[in-house]
Write a protein that holds these residues in place. Sequence first.
Motif, mmCIF file in Angstrom:
data_model
loop_
_atom_site.group_PDB
_atom_site.id
_atom_site.type_symbol
_atom_site.label_atom_id
_atom_site.label_comp_id
_atom_site.label_asym_id
_atom_site.label_seq_id
_atom_site.Cartn_x
_atom_site.Cartn_y
_atom_site.Cartn_z
ATOM 1 N N TYR A 6 61.062 2.971 18.320
ATOM 2 C CA TYR A 6 61.183 2.717 19.760
ATOM 3 C C TYR A 6 61.870 1.373 19.990
ATOM 4 C CZ TYR A 6 57.935 6.543 19.722
ATOM 5 O OH TYR A 6 57.352 7.768 19.477
ATOM 6 N N PRO A 7 63.179 1.288 19.694
ATOM 7 C CA PRO A 7 63.893 0.021 19.861
ATOM 8 C C PRO A 7 63.970 -0.358 21.339
ATOM 9 C CG PRO A 7 65.439 1.791 19.392
ATOM 10 C CD PRO A 7 64.051 2.370 19.266
ATOM 11 N N GLY A 8 64.110 -1.609 21.578
ATOM 12 C CA GLY A 8 64.241 -2.068 22.954
ATOM 13 C C GLY A 8 62.945 -2.581 23.551
ATOM 14 N N HIS A 9 61.841 -2.359 22.866
ATOM 15 C CA HIS A 9 60.571 -2.890 23.356
ATOM 16 C C HIS A 9 60.362 -4.299 22.802
ATOM 17 C CE1 HIS A 9 59.649 1.283 24.306
ATOM 18 N NE2 HIS A 9 58.673 0.824 25.063
ATOM 19 N N ALA A 10 59.795 -5.143 23.611
ATOM 20 C CA ALA A 10 59.372 -6.441 23.097
ATOM 21 C C ALA A 10 58.251 -6.182 22.093
ATOM 22 C CB ALA A 10 58.873 -7.318 24.234
ATOM 23 N N HIS A 11 58.169 -7.003 21.068
ATOM 24 C CA HIS A 11 57.131 -6.821 20.063
ATOM 25 C C HIS A 11 56.589 -8.181 19.659
ATOM 26 C CE1 HIS A 11 55.732 -5.995 15.804
ATOM 27 N NE2 HIS A 11 54.929 -5.316 16.583
#
Length: 144
Positions: free
Chosen positions: A35-40
């Motif tokens: 799920y790229p694009g999420h802050a982590h």
Amino acid sequence: MSPDENYQRFLSVVNPYCTQYDQAVRQRDEVVQAYPGHAHEIIETDENFNGTTAKLVSTIRPNDLVIALGGDGTKNAVARAMLLKGGVMLPIPGGNGNDFERSLHGRGDWPTAKQLLEKGQPVNIHPIQVAIEGLGVLYALNYF
């Protein structure tokens, strides 16, 4: 619904002392990469969880997917914080027994947890507060 549609940030709570640490981190990375694009963000637990819940209460937001990597003690610290802050927890098996995962979906393994995440259907739990003399306030979980 997929995690892409529901969560603004992934917050990994990692117990560096858990027995299956390396495996749990690989599983966490698999979720984050899917799920790229999420802050982590990553928070490490302390060895006996004394400051972990307080740290989580100040960090968790209602639209977080909290990825709990460790054993039942890690899941307990995360659950206590989430009672106050909201959010959704993805428990990733990382301890010896993985009783929390087993009690939720009958298995304590990563493929089952991953499948539930992909379905995007959280399991509602209903905490029961229990005061035990000498131990303080503890919680039991009921779910359906």
